[in-house]
Scaffold this motif. Structure first.
Motif, short mmCIF file in Angstrom:
data_model
loop_
_atom_site.label_atom_id
_atom_site.label_comp_id
_atom_site.label_asym_id
_atom_site.label_seq_id
_atom_site.Cartn_x
_atom_site.Cartn_y
_atom_site.Cartn_z
N GLY A 1 -9.44 21.63 40.28
CA GLY A 1 -10.69 21.89 41.58
C GLY A 1 -10.61 20.90 42.35
O GLY A 1 -10.95 21.25 43.45
N LEU A 2 -10.38 19.53 42.27
CA LEU A 2 -10.46 18.56 42.94
C LEU A 2 -9.24 18.19 43.89
O LEU A 2 -9.52 17.91 45.04
N SER A 3 -8.05 18.61 43.15
CA SER A 3 -6.87 18.33 44.14
C SER A 3 -6.43 19.67 45.09
O SER A 3 -5.58 19.50 45.80
N GLY A 4 -6.97 20.94 44.39
CA GLY A 4 -6.51 22.07 45.26
C GLY A 4 -4.94 22.21 45.25
O GLY A 4 -4.10 22.32 44.42
N LYS A 5 -4.48 22.17 46.49
CA LYS A 5 -2.87 22.37 46.70
C LYS A 5 -2.26 21.24 46.48
O LYS A 5 -0.87 21.23 46.72
N ALA A 6 -2.84 19.92 46.36
CA ALA A 6 -2.04 18.80 46.17
C ALA A 6 -1.37 18.89 44.90
O ALA A 6 -1.52 19.25 43.71
N SER A 7 0.05 18.29 45.12
CA SER A 7 0.85 18.23 44.02
C SER A 7 1.12 16.72 43.68
O SER A 7 1.78 16.41 42.78
N LEU A 8 0.66 15.83 44.52
CA LEU A 8 1.04 14.12 44.12
C LEU A 8 -0.09 13.42 44.42
O LEU A 8 -1.33 13.94 45.07
N GLU A 9 -0.23 12.40 43.68
CA GLU A 9 -1.55 11.45 43.94
C GLU A 9 -1.12 10.00 44.09
O GLU A 9 0.11 9.64 43.16
N ALA B 1 -1.21 17.24 54.07
CA ALA B 1 -2.86 16.97 54.15
C ALA B 1 -3.08 15.91 52.98
O ALA B 1 -2.41 15.85 52.16
N SER B 2 -4.24 15.06 53.26
CA SER B 2 -4.51 14.34 51.98
C SER B 2 -6.04 13.94 52.18
O SER B 2 -6.68 14.33 53.21
N ALA B 3 -6.50 13.40 50.85
CA ALA B 3 -7.89 13.27 51.01
C ALA B 3 -8.28 12.25 50.00
O ALA B 3 -7.80 12.20 48.96
N PRO B 4 -9.10 11.23 50.30
CA PRO B 4 -9.19 10.07 49.52
C PRO B 4 -10.33 10.24 48.42
O PRO B 4 -11.55 11.07 48.71
N LEU B 5 -10.29 9.95 47.12
CA LEU B 5 -11.33 9.95 46.50
C LEU B 5 -11.70 8.83 45.51
O LEU B 5 -10.94 7.89 45.46
N LEU B 6 -13.13 8.59 45.28
CA LEU B 6 -13.49 7.35 44.44
C LEU B 6 -14.10 8.08 43.44
O LEU B 6 -15.33 8.79 43.25
N VAL B 7 -13.51 7.95 42.22
CA VAL B 7 -14.09 8.57 40.84
C VAL B 7 -14.48 7.45 39.83
O VAL B 7 -13.72 6.49 39.83
N HIS B 8 -15.43 7.26 39.62
CA HIS B 8 -16.16 6.33 38.74
C HIS B 8 -17.02 6.95 37.58
O HIS B 8 -17.75 8.04 37.67
N LEU C 1 -7.23 20.00 51.18
CA LEU C 1 -6.53 20.26 50.20
C LEU C 1 -6.77 21.96 49.86
O LEU C 1 -6.10 22.34 48.92
N ASP C 2 -7.56 22.60 50.54
CA ASP C 2 -7.83 24.05 50.29
C ASP C 2 -8.21 24.21 48.65
O ASP C 2 -7.45 24.94 47.88
N SER C 3 -9.06 23.45 48.13
CA SER C 3 -9.78 23.81 46.92
C SER C 3 -10.67 24.77 46.82
O SER C 3 -11.49 24.75 47.56
N PRO C 4 -10.36 25.66 46.13
CA PRO C 4 -11.08 26.81 45.78
C PRO C 4 -12.63 26.28 45.33
O PRO C 4 -13.52 26.93 45.57
N ALA C 5 -12.68 25.34 44.60
CA ALA C 5 -13.96 24.97 43.64
C ALA C 5 -14.62 24.15 44.72
O ALA C 5 -15.95 24.19 44.64
N LEU C 6 -14.12 23.42 45.77
CA LEU C 6 -14.86 22.44 46.56
C LEU C 6 -14.84 22.69 47.87
O LEU C 6 -15.41 22.08 48.76
#
Length: 872
Positions: free
Chosen positions: A82-90, A115-122, A147-152
């Motif tokens: 849901g967070l990464s969508g079509k992302a395959s690497l991080e 495409a890319s998206a920065p995240l801060l997860v805490h 990232l074309d995340s369906p959830a977000l």
């Protein structure tokens, strides 16, 4: 003697069975088979109902546990995808402090990145009017839409609004509504923020049940104190360029950051959940075996009638293929109905009993409450139930291939299935004894196959059951001659000896239930006993512990996030009665496909290594080496999987790059994926962190613990996110979290006791109706209704007690195998102690419940008219 007229058929049905317009074809109309089966059901509904219940119970247990296991990883997989969508690497940070946001901009500028998206997860806790919940604070920006995340995709529009967005499930749990202010606990600080929106399924899709709180990246950086930093960058490579992107990222950032697949979190969780999933699955299989035995018992009760039905069909002209079709149709119809019912029951069990994930996993992973029902699991459980029914109903087929006359079944004894010869029982006993010797030898040599050894031990028990039951019935005979009033006991003994196969089958079912409960729950008790002893030693190094958060931080891995550590230490040192304050640090770190628990105990702790947990190495020498620095202590399973021995180098990937330490000793682990103990200076250097995750407080001699606890809590009242605990309170909290791991096993065990007792009672009750002529004959000989009812109670209790005693004997051995397996597979501390109290409780529960189930139908059957006895 039975006659052909007993067979429930009509002339039209009989004609349809053996008449075929095309000679050579063996075919029976479906409607005819259904009609004949329906007629037989009308005559024997209880026995068929019992078979259905037994098969359904086994399917339900397996299906429910598999749903729970799949849901653990499935919920994290839903969140990750849901967070990464079509992302395959991080690109992920190796510590909670993250990395410079400028790197995210560099990554976005790479030519092969689409495409890319920065995240801060805490990790934080959200606190509302009616509760609190540990969640992952997810800070992101509008780039997440790339990232074309369906959830977000829809939730991203909420990021422009100030405040926090929560999934509806989390908001409901803490009792918060959109527009209200809620509190976020970040380490020792509590921040008040508006609840900007409650995200429903339309906004957040599959993340509806995920433990997250979505905020803008800037707000996340502000509340966590991580200005201009992120913890991960999700990356969508251009088509066909994934390997090139991964290679370039590894060259540029691989020294201090992790470059990995975007779904690595799922694999880390699966590795941590292996012990819990394996033990739960094993117990579910044992439950399924019990259900299969229930089915065999039920079929055993109906086998005489089924055999006579087949014989009647043969006498009326049906050839062997047609008879087999009829038999297979009945078994298939029962199996399909029972397995379908089992899937429905398993679905409800998974909702009611197994919905909450183990708390020890939620401390390190964002495990939600999503339910994942894999189609393959449902199909497998259904197919297993149908196959079990076909096997259980296969006995009458032997008559079709026998050289005996077709009507010989009518000249057999009343119970033609009764008969395990003494010679066969002795042979089975010898085979069982020999197999036990092999199993014990193999288990002591290869502990990793302890689960398989437990299964073989169950087979040994079933092989030896006939001989043991016969011996027990002989003991019952002996007992009748030693009592002053043995009449009813003697009659009960005679009745039991008259139906040895039925008694053996029912006793074996009780034995398997007892064996399963002692093996798994006994092993679970040994595990919890060992963990409790290790935690008690672990927490005794200080009088008081100061930790942030609630029970979700039972492992003390959350950073204080309060600025200079000296501020807090100075405040505490000025509290009357305090003699010393020490900084404790620990965290969950990713290491070669595992999320391990890294602990840096302060040098002032005595001891650093608990003697009760030492597995390999010299305790005094390892203590000196650990204090000196450059050495680490690993949990035994972690060292074993990496083929490490004492004195060999241990390489760890850290934010400061790859560091090498020497192995000082191995210990038992308190975390399923492994534990690493290291020097505080080494920890601070490797993970570039000086922020404590807990403080240890020593008191001066003679200071009352409760008074000092209140005084320290008052001094820290400004830091609302901190808790002050005594070592006993901290241990109690950790024990509570540890018990959540095998909670599933406890619930299945309790359910299995109830199911076994009810099913065994139902099996005995179902056989009472066919025994009415026998009871009527006893009335002719002078027994009244009350005496017959007492006789039935004695029979039932005797069968259940014999079975449970057999199961207890083998169960204590199974418990030892399970404990040895848990110790080897997980590296946890264990303390073996035969589960005598559990055996007594289970014996009482099965006997009382089973006898109670028989009581009501037994009273009705006991009133049978004496004239029926002339048919005996």
């Amino acid at each position: 003697m039975a006659s052909i007229s007993e067979v429930p058929s009509t002339r039209s049905a009989e004609r349809a069975v053996h008449t075929d317009p095309k000679p050579g074809r063996a075919k029976v109309k479906l409607v005819t088979m259904a009609y004949l089966y329906w007629l037989r059901l009308k005559k024997q509904p209880l026995q068929e109902l019992f078979a259905l219940a037994g098969i359904a119970a086994g399917v339900a247990l397996v299906f429910a546990v598999q749903i729970a296991s799949a849901s653990l990883s499935g919920s994290v997989q839903t969140l990750v995808h849901g967070l990464s969508g079509k992302a395959s690497l991080e690109v992920a940070a190796r510590s909670e402090s993250g990395f410079d946001q400028q790197l995210a901009r560099r990554i976005a500028g790479l030519s092969d990145v689409a495409a890319s998206a920065p995240l801060l997860v805490h990790q934080v806790s959200v606190i509302g009017p009616h509760g609190r919940r540990g969640v992952s604070l997810v800070g992101t920006g509008r780039s997440i839409a790339g990232l074309d995340s369906p959830a977000l995709r829809n939730a991203a529009t909420q990021l422009a609004r100030p405040g926090v967005s929560l999934p509806a499930s989390v908001a409901a749990q803490i009792g918060a509504r959109a527009g209200q202010r809620i509190r976020l606990q970040v380490g020792a600080q509590i921040v008040s923020l508006p609840l900007a929106s409650v995200l429903g399924k339309q906004q957040i899709g599959g993340l509806l049940d995920s433990p997250i709180a979505v905020v803008s990246l800037a707000l996340a950086q502000r509340v966590t104190g991580l200005s201009n930093r992120v913890t991960a960058v999700e990356i969508v490579p251009k088509a066909g360029r994934e390997r090139q992107v991964e290679a370039e990222l590894s060259r540029s950032f691989g020294g201090t950051l992790d470059v990995r697949p975007s779904d690595s979190e799922v694999e880390l969780l699966r590795a941590a959940a292996v012990p819990n999933n394996q033990s739960s699955t094993l117990f579910a299989v044992i439950g399924a075996v019990v259900g299969l035995l229930f089915a065999f018992n039920a079929m055993l009760l109906t086998t005489p009638a089924r055999r006579r039905n087949l014989a009647a069909l043969r006498l009326e002209g049906a050839d062997r293929p047609r008879a087999l079709q009829m038999m297979a149709f009945e078994a298939l119809a029962l199996g399909v109905l029972a397995s379908g019912l089992g899937l429905l029951l398993g679905e409800e069990l998974s909702r009611q009993l197994f919905r909450e994930p183990p708390k020890y996993l939620t401390s390190a992973f964002p495990v939600g409450t999503q339910r994942v029902v894999p189609l393959g699991v449902a199909v497998g459980a259904f197919a297993a139930g149908v196959l079990a029914t076909l096997l259980a109903a296969s006995r009458p087929a032997l008559d079709l291939f026998s050289r005996r006359p077709i009507d010989s079944i009518y000249h057999d004894a009343e119970r033609p299935t009764e008969g395990i010869s003494p010679r066969l029982a002795r042979s089975m006993l010898l085979v069982g004894l020999g197999l036990i010797g092999v199993v014990v030898l193999v288990i002591l040599t290869i502990p990793a196959i302890g689960v398989t050894g437990g299964g073989l031990l169950a087979i040994c028990m079933l092989l030896m059951c006939p001989a043991i039951v016969v011996w027990a019935l002989g003991f019952l005979d002996w007992l009748t001659f030693r009592l002053r009033r043995p009449r009813l006991l003697a009659i009960a003994s005679i009745e039991l000896r008259a139906a040895p196969t039925r008694v053996i089958a029912l006793s074996a079912t009780a034995a398997v239930a007892m064996f399963g409960i002692l093996t798994i729950q006994g092993g679970q008790h040994d595990l919890l006993r060992g963990i409790a002893a290790a935690q008690r030693s672990f927490n005794r190094t200080a009088n008081l512990w100061i930790v942030p958060g609630g029970q979700e931080n039972a492992y003390a891995t959350e950073l204080f996030s309060t600025g200079p550590e000296t501020t807090l230490i100075t405040i505490i040192r000025h509290v009357p009665g305090v003699s010393a304050v020490r900084v404790y640090q620990s965290s969950f770190r990713d290491l070669e496909g595992r999320r391990v628990w890294v602990i840096a105990r302060p040098s002032g702790d005595r001891p650093l290594i608990q003697s009760a947990t030492l597995r390999e190495g010299n305790l005094q020498l390892a203590e000196r080496e650990l204090r000196a620095g450059g050495w680490v202590v690993l949990s035994s399973k972690l060292a074993e999987d990496r083929s490490l021995h004492i004195g060999e180098p241990v390489r760890l990937t850290t934010p400061a790059g790859e560091r090498s330490f020497d192995l000082a000793a191995t210990v038992a682990s308190l975390w399923p994926s492994g534990t690493i103990l290291m020097n505080p200076a080494d920890y601070r250097s490797a993970w570039e962190s000086v922020t404590p995750t807990a403080l240890e407080v020593d008191l001066k001699p003679g200071i009352h613990l409760a008074v000092a606890r209140v005084a320290v809590a008052k001094a820290l009242s400004h830091y609302g996110g901190l808790r002050v605990q005594t070592s006993a309170e901290r241990q109690s909290e950790q024990n509570s979290v540890a018990r959540q791991g095998p909670k599933q096993i406890t619930e299945i065990g309790d359910l299995l006791v109830i199911v076994a007792a009810l099913a065994l009672g139902a099996a005995i009750a179902a056989s009472l109706w066919e025994r009415r002529p026998r009871f009527a004959a006893l009335k002719i000989y002078g027994c009244d209704a009350r005496q017959i009812w007492v006789l039935l109670t004695i029979e039932t209790a005797a069968i259940l007690i014999i079975g449970c005693m057999i199961g207890a004997i083998f169960g204590f051995c199974g418990q030892a195998f399970a404990t040895l397996w848990v110790k080897h597979i997980s590296g946890f501390p264990v303390i073996y102690r035969p589960a005598g109290p559990l055996a007594l409780q289970t014996l009482a529960a099965i006997t009382i419940l089973g006898t109670a189930v028989v009581a009501l139908p037994g009273r009705a059957v006991a009133r049978v008219a004496p004239k029926l006895g002339f048919h005996e």
